[in-house]
Structure formats: C-alpha cells, structure tokens
Design a protein around this motif. Sequence first.
Motif, PDB file in Angstrom:
ATOM      1  N   SER A  61       0.820  -1.212   0.000  1.00 29.72           N
ATOM      2  CA  SER A  61       0.000   0.000   0.000  1.00 29.72           C
ATOM      3  C   SER A  61       0.855   1.264   0.000  1.00 29.72           C
ATOM      4  O   SER A  61       1.924   1.310   0.612  1.00 29.72           O
ATOM      5  CB  SER A  61      -0.897  -0.010   1.243  1.00 29.72           C
ATOM      6  OG  SER A  61      -1.450   1.265   1.489  1.00 29.72           O
TER       7      SER A  61
ATOM      8  N   PRO B 251      -4.909   1.138  -2.100  1.00 32.75           N
ATOM      9  CA  PRO B 251      -5.920   0.205  -1.583  1.00 32.75           C
ATOM     10  C   PRO B 251      -7.361   0.569  -1.937  1.00 32.75           C
ATOM     11  O   PRO B 251      -8.257  -0.266  -1.837  1.00 32.75           O
ATOM     12  CB  PRO B 251      -5.705   0.268  -0.061  1.00 32.75           C
ATOM     13  CG  PRO B 251      -4.323   0.756   0.120  1.00 32.75           C
ATOM     14  CD  PRO B 251      -4.106   1.709  -1.008  1.00 32.75           C
TER      15      PRO B 251
ATOM     16  N   PRO C 143      -1.638  -6.481   2.408  1.00 30.83           N
ATOM     17  CA  PRO C 143      -2.813  -5.624   2.603  1.00 30.83           C
ATOM     18  C   PRO C 143      -2.445  -4.421   3.463  1.00 30.83           C
ATOM     19  O   PRO C 143      -1.461  -4.467   4.214  1.00 30.83           O
ATOM     20  CB  PRO C 143      -3.805  -6.542   3.323  1.00 30.83           C
ATOM     21  CG  PRO C 143      -3.388  -7.925   2.929  1.00 30.83           C
ATOM     22  CD  PRO C 143      -1.887  -7.860   2.865  1.00 30.83           C
TER      23      PRO C 143
ATOM     24  N   SER D 230      -7.650  -3.673   6.086  1.00 25.77           N
ATOM     25  CA  SER D 230      -7.090  -4.658   5.149  1.00 25.77           C
ATOM     26  C   SER D 230      -8.163  -5.325   4.295  1.00 25.77           C
ATOM     27  O   SER D 230      -7.898  -5.734   3.158  1.00 25.77           O
ATOM     28  CB  SER D 230      -6.297  -5.721   5.910  1.00 25.77           C
ATOM     29  OG  SER D 230      -7.154  -6.567   6.660  1.00 25.77           O
ATOM     30  N   HIS D 231      -9.382  -5.418   4.821  1.00 24.48           N
ATOM     31  CA  HIS D 231     -10.464  -6.078   4.086  1.00 24.48           C
ATOM     32  C   HIS D 231     -10.779  -5.381   2.762  1.00 24.48           C
ATOM     33  O   HIS D 231     -11.351  -5.993   1.857  1.00 24.48           O
ATOM     34  CB  HIS D 231     -11.725  -6.124   4.942  1.00 24.48           C
ATOM     35  CG  HIS D 231     -12.269  -4.767   5.300  1.00 24.48           C
ATOM     36  ND1 HIS D 231     -11.750  -4.019   6.341  1.00 24.48           N
ATOM     37  CD2 HIS D 231     -13.248  -4.019   4.739  1.00 24.48           C
ATOM     38  CE1 HIS D 231     -12.408  -2.863   6.402  1.00 24.48           C
ATOM     39  NE2 HIS D 231     -13.314  -2.842   5.452  1.00 24.48           N
TER      40      HIS D 231
ATOM     41  N   THR E 296      -8.952  -4.826   0.420  1.00 20.57           N
ATOM     42  CA  THR E 296      -8.195  -5.383  -0.702  1.00 20.57           C
ATOM     43  C   THR E 296      -8.388  -6.888  -0.870  1.00 20.57           C
ATOM     44  O   THR E 296      -7.625  -7.544  -1.586  1.00 20.57           O
ATOM     45  CB  THR E 296      -6.699  -5.060  -0.542  1.00 20.57           C
ATOM     46  OG1 THR E 296      -6.243  -5.502   0.753  1.00 20.57           O
ATOM     47  CG2 THR E 296      -6.461  -3.565  -0.657  1.00 20.57           C
TER      48      THR E 296
ATOM     49  N   LEU F 163       0.009 -10.290   6.268  1.00 27.01           N
ATOM     50  CA  LEU F 163      -0.879  -9.357   6.938  1.00 27.01           C
ATOM     51  C   LEU F 163      -0.134  -8.541   7.983  1.00 27.01           C
ATOM     52  O   LEU F 163       0.922  -8.955   8.482  1.00 27.01           O
ATOM     53  CB  LEU F 163      -2.033 -10.116   7.592  1.00 27.01           C
ATOM     54  CG  LEU F 163      -2.899 -10.954   6.650  1.00 27.01           C
ATOM     55  CD1 LEU F 163      -3.863 -11.827   7.450  1.00 27.01           C
ATOM     56  CD2 LEU F 163      -3.667 -10.063   5.688  1.00 27.01           C
TER      57      LEU F 163
ATOM     58  N   TRP G 274      -8.865 -13.238   6.312  1.00 27.25           N
ATOM     59  CA  TRP G 274      -8.249 -13.499   5.020  1.00 27.25           C
ATOM     60  C   TRP G 274      -8.128 -14.978   4.661  1.00 27.25           C
ATOM     61  O   TRP G 274      -8.349 -15.354   3.514  1.00 27.25           O
ATOM     62  CB  TRP G 274      -6.867 -12.859   4.972  1.00 27.25           C
ATOM     63  CG  TRP G 274      -6.923 -11.408   4.630  1.00 27.25           C
ATOM     64  CD1 TRP G 274      -7.240 -10.374   5.455  1.00 27.25           C
ATOM     65  CD2 TRP G 274      -6.699 -10.830   3.344  1.00 27.25           C
ATOM     66  NE1 TRP G 274      -7.221  -9.186   4.780  1.00 27.25           N
ATOM     67  CE2 TRP G 274      -6.888  -9.427   3.472  1.00 27.25           C
ATOM     68  CE3 TRP G 274      -6.353 -11.349   2.097  1.00 27.25           C
ATOM     69  CZ2 TRP G 274      -6.746  -8.556   2.401  1.00 27.25           C
ATOM     70  CZ3 TRP G 274      -6.199 -10.487   1.032  1.00 27.25           C
ATOM     71  CH2 TRP G 274      -6.396  -9.107   1.185  1.00 27.25           C
TER      72      TRP G 274
END
Length: 308
Positions: A7, A32, A49, A54-55, A57, A72, A80
């Motif tokens: 990112s 992202p 991510p 993070s979700h 992506t 992660l 994930w």
Amino acid sequence: MAKILVSNEEDDRAGHEYLKDIAGLEIVEYDPDNLVLDELQRSVQLLMPPYRGSHRTLGLIEALPNLRMVQLLSAGVDEWRPHVPKDVTVASARGAHAGPVSEWVLSAILTQVRQWPALVRFQDRHIWAHRQFDADTLAGRRVLIVGAGSIGMAVARKLEAFDAESTLVASSARHGVHGPDELPHLIPGHAVVVVTTPLTETTLGLVNAKFLAAMDDGALLVNAGRGQVVDTDALVRELQSGRLRAALDVTDPEPLPSEHPMWDCAGAIVSPHAARTVPGTNRLCYQVAAGQIATFLSGGTPSNAAYL
C-alpha cells in the motif's frame, strides 16, 4: 527478484524501509482504494494488505495469478485465510501488537475497576461524588486470560505489577498454561476474564450464555480478541441485568450499529477496535512482517504462517 504489492498510504509508507532491507525483494506500490491494477502490479508474487482496513483489498486475490504469499499486518488471519487459495501462504504480524493491546487491556480493566465511567458522568453533572460510587482494586484479584499468545502473555506480565494473579488458557496445555478442556471449570472465581484468543472454528461463540453464566457476579469481561468469540446477545442480557460488566475493543457486529442496545448498557465501555492504534504500531507490524517475508523467500516457513 520477487515482487511484493504494498500500500502507498501514509501508515504503510512508514514501514517500507523494513521491506527494502530484504534481499531479492522489489516493492511495487498500489492504492488500496483502487483495485484496478496495471501489468506490473498484477505480476507480483506477494501481497501486503494495508495497515488500516485490510479487508478493502480482499478482491485483489483473484487479480494476482502469481500470488504465493499474503503477509498481513494484523495479529489475526481469520478475515483473510478463508478467501486465499490453500497453496498460498498467509502470515500475520503476531507479536507486534502485544505492547499496545496489552496496555489497552490494562487501561480497560482499571477504568472499570476504579469506576472511571461513573466518575466522568458525575463530572459532567458537576457533582462532587465522594462515597457515591463503588471503586475496587486489582490487588489480590484473579484474572482469567483466554488466549496465551503474545498479547495474553503480555497482559499477564503487566498484571503482576498490580499484584493480580493470572490464569492462562490456550488452545493446548503447556507449562503454566491450561488447555481448553479445563476452561469451563476455571471460569468461576475470577474477577476479570480477558479474551485475547484468535478467531477459529473452536473459539467462534466460545463466550456464550453458559460461559457468561459461570462468571462470578460483578465480574468484568474484557474482549481484545475478536467480536465473534463472544455471543453479543447473551452478553447484552447479562449487562442489562447488572450482573456483569464489560470492556470491549471488538464487537459482533462491527462496527456496532448506532441503534444497538450495547451502547445503552451502563456496565459496558466500548472502544472502536482501536487497542493497537497508538504511534509506532504500524512500524512494529512492518518489522515483524519483514522477518516473516525474509524467511519465506529463503525457503523457510514463517513462524506466523496460518493454516486455518
């Protein structure tokens, strides 16, 4: 040369320096909030991510045909692992969060034990509330910690300074740590129950109505793990009755809807999944992540690799 998609957001750029020190690794940046990738971005073998959200992506998995590893920056992988092909390694940044999250746990316990929510409400009404609230002490109290990973162990160490006694439970027994089969018999007799366990098939809904009913009257539940470990409806019933108290950094559902009854439970304090959110945590996460990636690229198995 292996390539990693990382990112370009500010919290992530602060950690790029750790990745740059890994031999044989090239950083390829991405946005992202824009999952349309160019040819170079689609060619990467590793995906990182973003530190926050993070979700966002998750959709990138299908766009990366050469993907071999997802690294992660969170302590858990539950969000994930179900979406990543089994032949792709998923590793967490477990260990980086122990300091800030354990500090949050201690602050949450002390906030409730010393009745700070009540004091602030008195202050808002300009009331000098001498002897109008019931503060307690941690000294001599027993604390049950469900989850004896890096965060749970850090909580136990911090509790020693307050002369509190910790009982640790993990997914398997070891020296000084109880196994899950002992948990039902350990719940009574503890003034505080701290949840730091990751979310797995066995911990989903672990703190259910039966678990809560076994807690002592007036006991405090602290959840710094995952919201889905606790049965929210059962907890709300206990809080509304006034029998238990709670301090929650995670909830189910999350975010907690504005109309949810949890907000109005006088015995609860709710933190918006912010236990790790202090200056420098992002860099700690990248430092741990870099070590995991270096191990993977050298042909080893990252210590934080997850196989849920």
